[in-house]
Write an enzyme that holds these catalytic residues in place. Structure first.
Site, short mmCIF file in Angstrom:
data_model
loop_
_atom_site.label_atom_id
_atom_site.label_comp_id
_atom_site.label_asym_id
_atom_site.label_seq_id
_atom_site.Cartn_x
_atom_site.Cartn_y
_atom_site.Cartn_z
N GLY A 34 55.68 78.04 5.86
CA GLY A 34 54.98 76.96 5.16
C GLY A 34 53.52 77.33 4.99
O GLY A 34 52.97 78.07 5.80
N GLN B 33 44.70 76.31 3.35
CA GLN B 33 44.72 77.52 4.18
C GLN B 33 44.31 78.77 3.43
O GLN B 33 44.05 79.80 4.04
CB GLN B 33 46.11 77.72 4.80
CG GLN B 33 46.46 76.69 5.85
CD GLN B 33 47.83 76.94 6.40
OE1 GLN B 33 48.81 76.41 5.90
NE2 GLN B 33 47.91 77.76 7.44
N HIS C 124 53.94 69.51 9.68
CA HIS C 124 52.86 70.46 9.97
C HIS C 124 51.98 70.67 8.73
O HIS C 124 50.75 70.63 8.82
CB HIS C 124 53.50 71.79 10.42
CG HIS C 124 52.54 72.89 10.73
ND1 HIS C 124 52.35 73.36 12.01
CD2 HIS C 124 51.74 73.64 9.94
CE1 HIS C 124 51.45 74.35 11.98
NE2 HIS C 124 51.08 74.53 10.73
N GLU C 125 52.62 70.88 7.58
CA GLU C 125 51.86 71.15 6.35
C GLU C 125 51.14 69.90 5.82
O GLU C 125 50.01 69.99 5.36
CB GLU C 125 52.76 71.76 5.27
CG GLU C 125 53.40 73.08 5.66
CD GLU C 125 52.44 74.14 6.17
OE1 GLU C 125 51.25 74.15 5.79
OE2 GLU C 125 52.88 74.97 7.00
N HIS D 138 48.02 69.55 7.64
CA HIS D 138 46.96 70.42 7.11
C HIS D 138 46.20 69.72 5.98
O HIS D 138 44.97 69.82 5.90
CB HIS D 138 47.54 71.73 6.54
CG HIS D 138 47.61 72.84 7.53
ND1 HIS D 138 46.51 73.35 8.18
CD2 HIS D 138 48.67 73.56 7.98
CE1 HIS D 138 46.89 74.34 8.98
NE2 HIS D 138 48.20 74.47 8.88
N CYS E 183 50.91 78.90 13.42
CA CYS E 183 50.19 78.60 12.18
C CYS E 183 49.56 79.88 11.66
O CYS E 183 48.95 80.63 12.43
CB CYS E 183 49.13 77.54 12.46
SG CYS E 183 48.17 77.05 11.02
N LEU E 184 49.67 80.11 10.35
CA LEU E 184 49.08 81.31 9.76
C LEU E 184 47.56 81.31 9.89
O LEU E 184 46.95 82.37 9.86
CB LEU E 184 49.50 81.44 8.29
CG LEU E 184 51.01 81.61 8.07
CD1 LEU E 184 51.34 81.66 6.59
CD2 LEU E 184 51.53 82.85 8.79
#
Length: 173
Positions: A46, A51, A136-137, A140, A94-95
């Site tokens: 995701g 990000q 999660h996204e 963000h 997380c990226l």
């Protein structure tokens, strides 16, 4: 499609509330394509536009397993309209916080409303890893990180580690 650079903790942009997309147009679709390529390359399941430094309410997700056909989802202006009372634990990463993982408890199922790649209104029921990923996204997009769900002690340690790494990178050490 073009791979974009990921922004990494402690970049303050990660705490920004992303702005709604007015219309899903060619530029929005190009952004989604770039996000998808960036996510696959990372690799991740995701990615929120913020990000890659674009504070717009755009998310791409693909929870297909390695070796399976890719099944990308494009969510523009996603909103969670329902969450189950039942919860589940999932080890999240997380990226934008590379190589750090921890258990997070979230609702087991959610319903999300969004605009798809063509700008059509959609609603989707999600369970399992997809429900976790959607939450999660969407977090963000609201300036919330998964580390906000772990203990303050662990969170502070992670933030300090990334701040120190950023400082060392800037000084060329």
């Amino acid at each position: 499609m073009a791979k974009r650079d990921l922004i990494i903790l402690p970049d303050p942009l990660l705490r920004t509330v992303s702005k709604p997309v007015k219309t899903v147009d060619t530029a929005t679709r190009k952004l989604m394509d770039d996000m998808l390529e960036t996510m696959y390359e990372a690799p991740g399941i995701g990615l929120a536009a913020v990000q890659i430094g674009v504070p717009q309410r755009v998310v791409v997700i693909d929870v297909s397993k390695e070796g399976e056909e890719r099944q990308p989802l494009f969510l523009v202006n996603p909103e969670i309209s329902w969450s189950s009372d039942e919860e589940s634990d999932y080890e999240e990463g997380c990226l934008s916080i590379p190589e750090f993982y921890d258990m997070v408890t979230r609702p087991k199922e959610v319903t999300v409303r969004y605009l798809d790649r063509q700008g059509e209104a959609r609603e989707m029921q999600c369970g399992g890893v997809l429900a976790t990923c959607v939450q999660h996204e969407v977090d963000h997009l609201n300036g919330v990180l998964f580390i906000d769900y772990i203990s303050k002690l662990k969170r502070d340690r992670v933030v300090r580690k990334f701040a120190k790494a950023q400082k060392l990178a800037r000084s060329g050490a």
